[in-house]
Design a protein around this motif. Structure first.
Motif, PDB file in Angstrom:
ATOM      1  N   SER A 218      12.797 -17.059   7.599  1.00 35.33           N
ATOM      2  CA  SER A 218      14.247 -17.188   7.567  1.00 35.33           C
ATOM      3  C   SER A 218      14.732 -17.638   8.945  1.00 35.33           C
ATOM      4  O   SER A 218      13.978 -17.579   9.934  1.00 35.33           O
ATOM      5  CB  SER A 218      14.882 -15.853   7.206  1.00 35.33           C
TER       6      SER A 218
ATOM      7  N   SER B  80      13.724 -22.551   4.573  1.00 36.50           N
ATOM      8  CA  SER B  80      13.845 -21.332   5.360  1.00 36.50           C
ATOM      9  C   SER B  80      14.708 -20.306   4.628  1.00 36.50           C
ATOM     10  O   SER B  80      15.814 -20.613   4.192  1.00 36.50           O
ATOM     11  CB  SER B  80      14.467 -21.634   6.729  1.00 36.50           C
ATOM     12  N   GLY B  81      14.189 -19.105   4.496  1.00 34.78           N
ATOM     13  CA  GLY B  81      14.965 -18.030   3.900  1.00 34.78           C
ATOM     14  C   GLY B  81      15.022 -18.076   2.390  1.00 34.78           C
ATOM     15  O   GLY B  81      16.105 -18.211   1.813  1.00 34.78           O
TER      16      GLY B  81
END
Length: 328
Positions: free
Chosen positions: A195, A114-115
């Motif tokens: 994200s 994520s991100g």
């Protein structure tokens, strides 16, 4: 909530104790068809699928459906929609279609990407995309040698490479794919995945977020302490990001007895989840283990064939499950 009395899915999946729950699995929704991603659907096709599901099924949130299934309270033609991994297009393309049709879905997130992260399999695919035509020699990282002449040959090349690398220990697999990323000029930072802020945005649209480990390992080949950490830390990260603990989990890759086993089912329970899904095809019934609910997606382009395959799935034998003797 309800389906037309003439709907064949309602006949094949009655309400109550004889209910049969269809759980559909997706990964990505693309802005347009991509010849290098033939198994991923574009948004126009997803729109047709979601419209079909809205008309033919009672689509429920997964956690609610799992609970109703165990209690014998599912409506006729019950179904759920799920997505794995956490791609950004789930928010930008899939969620608006779902909202338009008044439906929700559960999105299973591998938190380690994520991100700015990129999953190892996407690194392989994008490395093949970036490679010049000719011979692709990846023998030094154990990923074979492949001719690259057209789109079909590129798909064949990365599919073979994925098979060769898939069951390596996660650290070794990551190291080899990082070599390929550097060799073919892939950026270290990627916008492919959501994200934490985008996950909150997805949740605020009425979607459910579930766990999918941290780094998407093959749990059955991961030492027990590490496997538990992958499951539990992923849940802790999602809880911190969202302010609420996820209740449902999806096994990475998800084939019972190959990608996860009885030990891993027990670890998911221990981590605090209320249920889990596999990738074994079939439908869930009252006899299904709530920590091994099956999922499938008919990939037919034509909706008539899509519907036929949905009906065939509803008539299928009980889905495969990992034996649970060791988890008792």
């Amino acid at each position: 909530m309800g389906v037309n009395v003439l709907n064949p899915f309602g006949w094949l999946s009655p309400s109550g104790s004889r209910a049969r729950l269809s759980i559909f699995i997706f990964h990505r929704v693309l802005p347009a068809p991509d010849p290098l991603l033939p198994d991923d659907i574009d948004v126009a096709r997803f729109e047709r699928i979601v419209g079909f599901l809205r008309r033919g099924f009672n689509v429920l949130p997964l956690a609610d459906a799992a609970r109703r299934l165990a209690e014998g309270r599912l409506p006729a033609a019950a179904a759920c929609i799920t997505f794995d991994d956490g791609y950004l297009d789930n928010l930008t393309l899939a969620a608006p279609v779902l909202k338009k049709h008044g439906l929700s879905a559960t999105f299973f997130i591998a938190t380690g990407f994520s991100g700015g992260g990129r999953m190892w399999n996407d690194t392989v695919i994008e490395a093949v995309r970036a490679a010049p035509a000719g011979e692709l020699d990846w023998q030094d990282v154990g990923a074979g040698r492949h001719p690259l002449t057209d789109d079909a040959s590129r798909v064949a090349a990365y599919q073979d490479a994925l098979k060769r690398l898939k069951y390596l220990p996660p650290d070794e697999r990551l190291a080899r794919t990082q070599v390929l990323a550097a060799r073919h000029g892939l950026p270290a930072h990627s916008t492919l995945m959501m994200s934490p802020a985008q996950l909150r945005e997805l949740r605020d649209l009425g979607m459910d977020i579930g766990g999918h480990t941290v780094s998407h390992p093959i749990l059955s080949s991961t030492p027990e302490a590490q496997a538990y950490a992958e499951i539990a830390i992923g849940r802790e990260q999602l809880t911190a990001w969202l302010g609420e603990a996820p209740t449902m989990f999806a096994y990475p890759n998800g084939v019972p007895g190959r990608d996860y086993g009885a030990r891993d089912v027990a670890l998911v329970r221990r981590a605090g989840y209320a249920g889990a899904v596999s990738t074994a095809p079939g439908v869930a019934t009252a006899a299904s283990d709530p920590f091994q609910l099956p999922r499938f997606t008919p990939w037919d382009v034509r909706m008539a064939r899509f519907g036929l395959r949905c009906a065939m799935n509803l008539m299928s034998a009980p889905a495969a499950q990992a034996p649970l003797e060791a988890a008792a």
